[in-house]
Motif scaffolding. Structure first.
Motif, PDB file in Angstrom:
ATOM      1  N   ALA A  93      56.512  46.383  55.836  1.00  0.00           N
ATOM      2  CA  ALA A  93      55.545  47.165  55.066  1.00  0.00           C
ATOM      3  C   ALA A  93      55.568  46.904  53.576  1.00  0.00           C
ATOM      4  CB  ALA A  93      55.766  48.644  55.338  1.00  0.00           C
ATOM      5  N   THR A  94      56.717  46.480  53.057  1.00  0.00           N
ATOM      6  CA  THR A  94      56.805  46.363  51.600  1.00  0.00           C
ATOM      7  C   THR A  94      56.938  44.916  51.150  1.00  0.00           C
ATOM      8  OG1 THR A  94      59.195  46.572  51.691  1.00  0.00           O
ATOM      9  CG2 THR A  94      57.934  48.608  51.465  1.00  0.00           C
ATOM     10  N   SER A  95      56.792  43.998  52.102  1.00  0.00           N
ATOM     11  CA  SER A  95      57.075  42.601  51.782  1.00  0.00           C
ATOM     12  C   SER A  95      55.812  41.788  51.566  1.00  0.00           C
ATOM     13  CB  SER A  95      57.880  41.961  52.923  1.00  0.00           C
ATOM     14  OG  SER A  95      59.096  42.650  53.080  1.00  0.00           O
ATOM     15  N   PRO A  96      55.913  40.782  50.704  1.00  0.00           N
ATOM     16  CA  PRO A  96      54.737  39.978  50.386  1.00  0.00           C
ATOM     17  C   PRO A  96      54.267  39.123  51.550  1.00  0.00           C
ATOM     18  CG  PRO A  96      56.681  39.122  49.272  1.00  0.00           C
ATOM     19  CD  PRO A  96      57.095  40.389  49.920  1.00  0.00           C
ATOM     20  N   SER A  97      52.967  38.863  51.550  1.00  0.00           N
ATOM     21  CA  SER A  97      52.350  38.046  52.578  1.00  0.00           C
ATOM     22  C   SER A  97      50.973  37.633  52.081  1.00  0.00           C
ATOM     23  CB  SER A  97      52.205  38.862  53.867  1.00  0.00           C
ATOM     24  OG  SER A  97      51.296  38.242  54.759  1.00  0.00           O
ATOM     25  N   GLN A  98      50.441  36.608  52.700  1.00  0.00           N
ATOM     26  CA  GLN A  98      49.043  36.250  52.464  1.00  0.00           C
ATOM     27  C   GLN A  98      48.346  36.101  53.812  1.00  0.00           C
ATOM     28  OE1 GLN A  98      49.834  32.794  49.889  1.00  0.00           O
ATOM     29  NE2 GLN A  98      49.203  34.035  48.137  1.00  0.00           N
ATOM     30  N   GLY A  99      48.772  36.936  54.735  1.00  0.00           N
ATOM     31  CA  GLY A  99      48.320  36.824  56.122  1.00  0.00           C
ATOM     32  C   GLY A  99      46.938  37.383  56.388  1.00  0.00           C
ATOM     33  N   ASP A 100      46.287  37.952  55.359  1.00  0.00           N
ATOM     34  CA  ASP A 100      44.943  38.503  55.565  1.00  0.00           C
ATOM     35  C   ASP A 100      43.857  37.543  55.108  1.00  0.00           C
ATOM     36  OD1 ASP A 100      46.541  40.624  56.190  1.00  0.00           O
ATOM     37  OD2 ASP A 100      45.901  41.908  54.532  1.00  0.00           O
ATOM     38  N   PRO A 120      43.986  36.761  42.620  1.00  0.00           N
ATOM     39  CA  PRO A 120      44.657  36.545  41.331  1.00  0.00           C
ATOM     40  C   PRO A 120      46.116  36.101  41.480  1.00  0.00           C
ATOM     41  CG  PRO A 120      44.604  38.888  41.816  1.00  0.00           C
ATOM     42  CD  PRO A 120      43.939  38.192  42.975  1.00  0.00           C
ATOM     43  N   SER A 121      46.615  35.406  40.450  1.00  0.00           N
ATOM     44  CA  SER A 121      47.999  34.924  40.484  1.00  0.00           C
ATOM     45  C   SER A 121      48.857  35.541  39.383  1.00  0.00           C
ATOM     46  CB  SER A 121      48.011  33.394  40.347  1.00  0.00           C
ATOM     47  OG  SER A 121      47.511  33.031  39.073  1.00  0.00           O
ATOM     48  N   SER A 122      48.256  36.362  38.542  1.00  0.00           N
ATOM     49  CA  SER A 122      49.039  36.985  37.475  1.00  0.00           C
ATOM     50  C   SER A 122      48.455  38.364  37.202  1.00  0.00           C
ATOM     51  CB  SER A 122      48.982  36.150  36.196  1.00  0.00           C
ATOM     52  OG  SER A 122      47.684  36.224  35.629  1.00  0.00           O
ATOM     53  N   VAL A 123      49.152  39.138  36.383  1.00  0.00           N
ATOM     54  CA  VAL A 123      48.688  40.484  36.068  1.00  0.00           C
ATOM     55  C   VAL A 123      47.384  40.417  35.269  1.00  0.00           C
ATOM     56  CG1 VAL A 123      49.266  42.620  34.836  1.00  0.00           C
ATOM     57  CG2 VAL A 123      51.011  41.453  36.200  1.00  0.00           C
ATOM     58  N   LEU A 124      47.336  39.525  34.288  1.00  0.00           N
ATOM     59  CA  LEU A 124      46.116  39.416  33.493  1.00  0.00           C
ATOM     60  C   LEU A 124      44.940  38.965  34.365  1.00  0.00           C
ATOM     61  CD1 LEU A 124      44.791  39.639  30.730  1.00  0.00           C
ATOM     62  CD2 LEU A 124      45.419  37.257  30.301  1.00  0.00           C
ATOM     63  N   LEU A 172      41.569  39.816  46.952  1.00  0.00           N
ATOM     64  CA  LEU A 172      42.658  39.542  47.890  1.00  0.00           C
ATOM     65  C   LEU A 172      43.944  39.314  47.093  1.00  0.00           C
ATOM     66  CD1 LEU A 172      42.966  39.255  50.992  1.00  0.00           C
ATOM     67  CD2 LEU A 172      42.783  36.781  50.671  1.00  0.00           C
ATOM     68  N   MET A 173      44.656  40.391  46.868  1.00  0.00           N
ATOM     69  CA  MET A 173      45.908  40.308  46.103  1.00  0.00           C
ATOM     70  C   MET A 173      47.058  40.097  47.075  1.00  0.00           C
ATOM     71  SD  MET A 173      45.722  42.043  42.700  1.00  0.00           S
ATOM     72  CE  MET A 173      46.701  43.534  42.785  1.00  0.00           C
ATOM     73  N   ASP A 174      48.236  39.842  46.518  1.00  0.00           N
ATOM     74  CA  ASP A 174      49.437  39.888  47.338  1.00  0.00           C
ATOM     75  C   ASP A 174      50.474  40.732  46.626  1.00  0.00           C
ATOM     76  OD1 ASP A 174      50.600  37.975  45.450  1.00  0.00           O
ATOM     77  OD2 ASP A 174      49.405  36.478  46.512  1.00  0.00           O
ATOM     78  N   GLU A 175      51.523  41.099  47.368  1.00  0.00           N
ATOM     79  CA  GLU A 175      52.543  41.993  46.814  1.00  0.00           C
ATOM     80  C   GLU A 175      53.182  41.373  45.590  1.00  0.00           C
ATOM     81  OE1 GLU A 175      56.444  43.997  46.327  1.00  0.00           O
ATOM     82  OE2 GLU A 175      56.045  41.879  46.653  1.00  0.00           O
ATOM     83  N   ILE A 176      53.263  40.039  45.572  1.00  0.00           N
ATOM     84  CA  ILE A 176      53.903  39.353  44.433  1.00  0.00           C
ATOM     85  C   ILE A 176      53.215  39.778  43.136  1.00  0.00           C
ATOM     86  CG2 ILE A 176      54.376  37.101  43.380  1.00  0.00           C
ATOM     87  CD1 ILE A 176      54.238  35.901  46.264  1.00  0.00           C
ATOM     88  N   VAL A 177      51.902  39.728  43.134  1.00  0.00           N
ATOM     89  CA  VAL A 177      51.137  40.039  41.922  1.00  0.00           C
ATOM     90  C   VAL A 177      50.944  41.555  41.776  1.00  0.00           C
ATOM     91  CG1 VAL A 177      48.922  39.709  40.746  1.00  0.00           C
ATOM     92  CG2 VAL A 177      49.982  37.800  41.971  1.00  0.00           C
ATOM     93  N   GLY A 178      50.717  42.239  42.888  1.00  0.00           N
ATOM     94  CA  GLY A 178      50.446  43.670  42.830  1.00  0.00           C
ATOM     95  C   GLY A 178      51.600  44.471  42.242  1.00  0.00           C
ATOM     96  N   VAL A 187      48.255  22.803  47.130  1.00  0.00           N
ATOM     97  CA  VAL A 187      47.082  23.673  47.267  1.00  0.00           C
ATOM     98  C   VAL A 187      47.580  25.061  47.681  1.00  0.00           C
ATOM     99  CG1 VAL A 187      44.844  23.983  48.367  1.00  0.00           C
ATOM    100  CG2 VAL A 187      45.757  21.671  48.024  1.00  0.00           C
ATOM    101  N   CYS A 188      47.302  26.044  46.867  1.00  0.00           N
ATOM    102  CA  CYS A 188      47.766  27.393  47.169  1.00  0.00           C
ATOM    103  C   CYS A 188      46.847  28.396  46.496  1.00  0.00           C
ATOM    104  CB  CYS A 188      49.204  27.598  46.697  1.00  0.00           C
ATOM    105  SG  CYS A 188      49.394  27.405  44.915  1.00  0.00           S
ATOM    106  N   PHE A 189      47.018  29.683  46.835  1.00  0.00           N
ATOM    107  CA  PHE A 189      46.222  30.720  46.181  1.00  0.00           C
ATOM    108  C   PHE A 189      47.101  31.923  45.854  1.00  0.00           C
ATOM    109  CE2 PHE A 189      45.627  33.946  49.541  1.00  0.00           C
ATOM    110  CZ  PHE A 189      45.992  33.241  50.673  1.00  0.00           C
ATOM    111  N   GLY A 190      46.604  32.791  44.984  1.00  0.00           N
ATOM    112  CA  GLY A 190      47.295  34.038  44.657  1.00  0.00           C
ATOM    113  C   GLY A 190      48.665  33.796  44.042  1.00  0.00           C
ATOM    114  N   GLY A 191      49.593  34.700  44.342  1.00  0.00           N
ATOM    115  CA  GLY A 191      50.922  34.686  43.735  1.00  0.00           C
ATOM    116  C   GLY A 191      51.751  33.461  44.071  1.00  0.00           C
ATOM    117  N   THR A 192      51.357  32.720  45.105  1.00  0.00           N
ATOM    118  CA  THR A 192      52.086  31.513  45.490  1.00  0.00           C
ATOM    119  C   THR A 192      52.042  30.462  44.379  1.00  0.00           C
ATOM    120  OG1 THR A 192      51.418  32.005  47.750  1.00  0.00           O
ATOM    121  CG2 THR A 192      52.332  29.829  47.357  1.00  0.00           C
TER     122      THR A 192
END
Lengths: 284, 190, 383
Positions: free
Chosen positions: C115-122, C141-145, C168-174, C280-285
């Motif tokens: 429940a609290t772990s990062p993923s990009q499974g959606d 997004p990949s950063s807070v800004l 589509l955020m991930d826990e890493i950035v959120g 090739v990657c997206f979001g916090g990755t």
């Protein structure tokens, strides 16, 4: 020739409606239209065609939204009250009327019903309650009486039914009432009261579905089913004068619960005021 | 300060280790440095062990998790035992005096201070242990000037608790003697 | 707002939403998106907006669509299971063309998962979550800004194209806090829906002039009566059973996005000019990828980055153009190979496509990406 009411408040291009001969939904739709017409005519009430929003879900009842010539939104199954919540909060001045069915508001949308009642958000919910899922062809709903037949209850319904008005009362609704399609004048008056009520109001209107519920349960034709309503659903004035014993197999048509709880959007306006440090300036 | 300083703050839920990490990240931002803060969430943050991280750098920080753990704060034995093995080779751990450091850690790398006792007795409120720790850590490494640290603390505490928290900062600072400070001080800002 | 402040990704979303003009949030608490609800509850009434905690996620999207139809820019935020619950009404928003923003701070699934772990499974759910063929815009997004900026952009695209937009955020950035200097909201470009007031009641509220794709929106509950439905409808907004009309209506919804893909799509490239390999990657990755690229470049390896910022529609054309000279594509994502499928479709026959994925709730490190580059790692190591 359509009547004046039909001309004024219904979308003639989209009539005739899809309901079966004998269906009670048309009566309830007319009751709503008459209630609105009488309120618009009342100089004490600030109701007009433009500030009425009709919200419906999915099912036979919910087609009414498309026939009534107001702002109308025909939403997803069970979610009419939730859509209406957003509409009312976005613009608290609107008179938001939800037209829903027994399955729509007490099965798939039961959660939204009880929570809107609890919040006392100023919506008016009219449940077209015909004890059956008509659109999908006669499956039992949460109001189908125990023992009755439906296509999904071929041996009789094991479930115990909800009384939707009591359900809303239990959930804290500040206004809950029951109407039917036989006592038209009484039901129109109840709907008017419900629309005028500032907080959350629910009117559980007993409809009839001769096509599925009536036929499956040998309840006779539409006239026969209306006779049953005449004999078993009793308006307030008469109901309370009945001897206790006579009431046993009867139900009250009228307002079942009424309270003056604070209305949600008015309470939230105070939240905005507090958040802004008491500054009342700035439009919502 | 090193070009990139990777800090971990560990203890049990409710000890405020997350806030401690946030204060250092905020102080870095106040000073115009780069900082990234993150934390472990979930059941383990509600009474079990709790972990937060803060990376401070002069350069852009991409990867946001600690890889070279330069500094570890441990307020419980569980947290210490769990995270001490992940310390970088020259990493330093600050522990509460009530804990015993694992044998594999060179004593030079262990700073044992009475954080909890100081919060309870000197400051008078156990709840300030995290701020006492912040004062002590800051003094140990000479990370930020007093004003910056107070500004960072002020941004994250309820209004009206400044006095209490500033006392906790000072009490923490006083836990670090000159001998300790000289041993670990890498560079003093200002 | 010129001073740098420490801000969490989830918080930045709320500030971005407010800057974009959002004044309504309806949601249901769920980790790791809950801070967006909490911050909305605090911030929205300060600007005269409304926050409501609904009884579930189905109700949340419904209320958001209701509020938006009534003229208020609206959003919700959720994670994993909540995103699944929202899907039906996201489809309604697409069909009825009601703008809104749905933030999904992804977490490890399936089901309650980690429940609290990062993923990009959606990633694929964001595209195909609701039933039927439907238009989708999703930004990651990949950063807070960037969480702030893409929230503003999500609202802009949503208003411009009258469709729900998924952030589509991930826990890493959120859940990450960074120092950010937010732009002055007055300097942002803010789009609002095109309105039409002139044509009276019940007149063709989904009318689109030849060569255009987006109907102007009539104000609901403010003087003009019309009908909104999730049924296939004609330009009057009323249900139709005419297959040709229904088909053309749905085709327009799809064309609306496809024909405007160049306007919607944004990508990021880093050191691709001479690159032989593209990560090739997206979001916090991206954050691990950047460190890996720096490490590999320091060794003389010609490695660059291609990142879809707009993840849906997938920037197929842009990938082909920017990575034309690249011999090898390494797709890195926190799932079992979802965007990988899109990259494989876009890659040429001569390009090798490798993959590094993660489904155990931990974060892929720069070292692991380097190891994949060197061929030391299995395709998916978290089995």
């Amino acid at each position: 020739m359509p009547s004046d009411l039909v001309h004024l408040f219904m979308r003639i291009d989209h009539l005739p409606h899809i309901w079966c001969p004998g269906c009670g939904n048309g009566t309830i739709m007319r009751d709503v239209a008459v209630a609105i017409e009488e309120l618009i005519d009342d100089p004490e009430v600030s109701l007009n065609r433009e500030n009425v929003v009709i919200v419906s879900g999915i099912g036979c009842s919910s087609r009414a939204a498309g026939y009534l010539d107001f702002n109308s939104i025909h939403t997803t199954h069970g979610r009419a009250i939730a859509f209406a919540t957003g509409i009312k909060l976005a613009n608290p001045k609107l008179n938001v009327i939800v037209l829903t069915g027994d399955g729509d508001c007490s099965a798939i949308g039961g959660n939204h019903l009880i929570h809107a009642a609890r919040r006392n958000l100023g919506l008016t919910v009219i449940a077209f309650n015909n004890d059956i899922y008509g659109m999908t062809g006669g499956q039992y709903s949460p109001t189908t009486p125990n023992g009755d037949r439906a296509t999904t209850a071929p041996y009789g319904n094991v479930d115990r039914p909800f009384d939707i008005a009591n359900l809303a009362t239990g959930a804290g609704a500040s206004f809950a009432a029951r109407g039917d399609i036989y006592h038209v004048r009484e039901t129109i008056d109840i709907i008017k009261e419900a629309i005028l009520h500032k907080g959350f109001s629910l009117v559980d209107v007993y409809s009839i579905c001769p096509t599925y519920y009536g036929r499956k349960n040998k309840k006779g034709d539409a006239v026969e089913m209306l006779r049953w309503q005449r004999d078993h659903l009793i308006p307030t004035a008469r109901y309370y004068h009945m001897p206790e014993a006579e009431r046993a197999d009867k139900k009250l048509i009228g307002i079942l619960s009424y309270n003056d709880y604070p209305e949600y959007t008015e309470e939230y306006a105070k939240v905005i005021e507090r958040a802004r440090g008491g500054n009342k300036g700035g439009a919502r | 300060m090193k070009n990139r300083f990777e800090m971990r703050f560990t203890g049990s839920g409710g000890q405020g280790v997350i806030l401690a990490s946030v204060i250092f990240a905020e102080a870095a931002v106040v000073k115009g440095l780069h900082a990234v803060q993150s934390q472990a969430y979930g059941p383990e943050a509600r009474g079990g062990s709790s972990k937060a991280e803060c990376i401070i750098s002069r350069d852009t920080i991409w990867f946001s998790k600690v890889q070279q753990n330069d500094f570890l704060l441990a307020l419980t034995q569980n947290a210490l035992d769990k995270y001490a093995p992940e310390l970088a080779e020259d990493g330093v751990v600050m522990i509460d005096e009530s804990l015993s450091a694992p044998a594999f850690l060179d004593s030079e790398r262990v700073v044992s201070v009475p954080i909890l006792r100081c919060a309870r007795e000197t400051v008078g409120k156990t709840i300030t242990a995290n701020i006492v720790a912040v004062g002590a850590i800051n003094e140990l490494f000479g990370l930020f000037d007093e004003e910056t640290l107070r500004e960072a603390v002020s941004r994250h505490i309820p209004a009206g608790t400044e006095d209490l928290n500033f006392r906790a900062l000072s009490a923490g600072k006083a836990l670090i003697g000159s001998e300790l400070r000289d041993r670990y001080l890498v560079e003093r800002e200002n | 707002m010129s001073k740098a402040v420490l801000m969490q990704g989830n918080e930045a979303v709320v500030e971005g939403a407010i800057a974009a003009g959002a004044r309504f949030f309806a949601g249901y608490p769920i980790t790791p998106s809950t801070e967006i609800a909490e911050q909305s509850a605090l911030r929205l009434p300060q600007v005269g907006g409304t926050f409501i905690q609904m009884e579930d996620e189905l109700a949340s999207v419904a209320a958001v669509l209701g509020a938006s139809a009534a003229g208020v820019k609206s959003f919700t935020a959720t994670s994993g299971p909540g995103f699944s619950l929202m899907q039906e009404n996201i489809g309604y928003g697409a069909m009825a063309e009601i703008p809104c923003v749905i933030v999904d701070v992804q977490r490890a699934g399936p089901s309650t998962g980690l429940a609290t772990s990062p993923s990009q499974g959606d990633y694929m759910q964001a595209r195909w979550g609701t039933h039927g063929d439907h238009p989708v815009i999703a930004l990651s997004p990949s950063s807070v800004l960037e969480a702030y900026r893409l929230t503003v952009r999500a609202f802009n695209l949503s208003e411009k194209y009258r469709t729900p937009v998924i952030l589509l955020m991930d826990e890493i950035v959120g859940h990450m806090r960074e120092g950010v200097t937010l732009p002055n909201p007055n300097e942002l470009i803010i789009n609002s829906r095109k309105m039409s007031f002139h044509d009276g009641a019940n007149k063709q509220c989904y009318y689109v002039p030849e060569g255009q794709y987006v109907p102007a929106m009539k104000p609901f509950g403010r003087g003009e009566r019309y009908n909104i439905t999730g049924l296939a409808h004609d330009i009057s907004g009323f249900p139709t059973n005419d297959n040709a009309v229904a088909g053309a209506g749905i085709k327009r919804l799809l064309d609306k996005i496809e024909k405007n893909a160049d306007d919607i799509i944004r990508t990021e490239e880093y050191l691709l000019d001479d690159a032989e390999t593209a990560i090739v990657c997206f979001g916090g990755t991206k954050r691990a990828a950047m460190d890996a690229i720096e490490a590999l470049r320091a060794r003389g390896e010609k490695v660059g980055l291609f990142r879809p910022v707009t993840v849906w529609p997938f920037p197929e054309k842009q990938l082909r153009e920017k990575c034309a000279q690249v011999k090898r594509l390494i797709v890195v994502e926190h799932n079992h190979g979802q965007m990988l499928l899109q990259v494989q479709r876009a890659a040429t026959d001569t390009q090798r496509v490798d993959f590094l994925g993660r489904i155990d709730g931990t974060v892929i490190t720069p070292d692991e990406i380097v190891a994949t580059f060197e061929g030391k790692e299995d395709m998916t190591h978290a089995q």
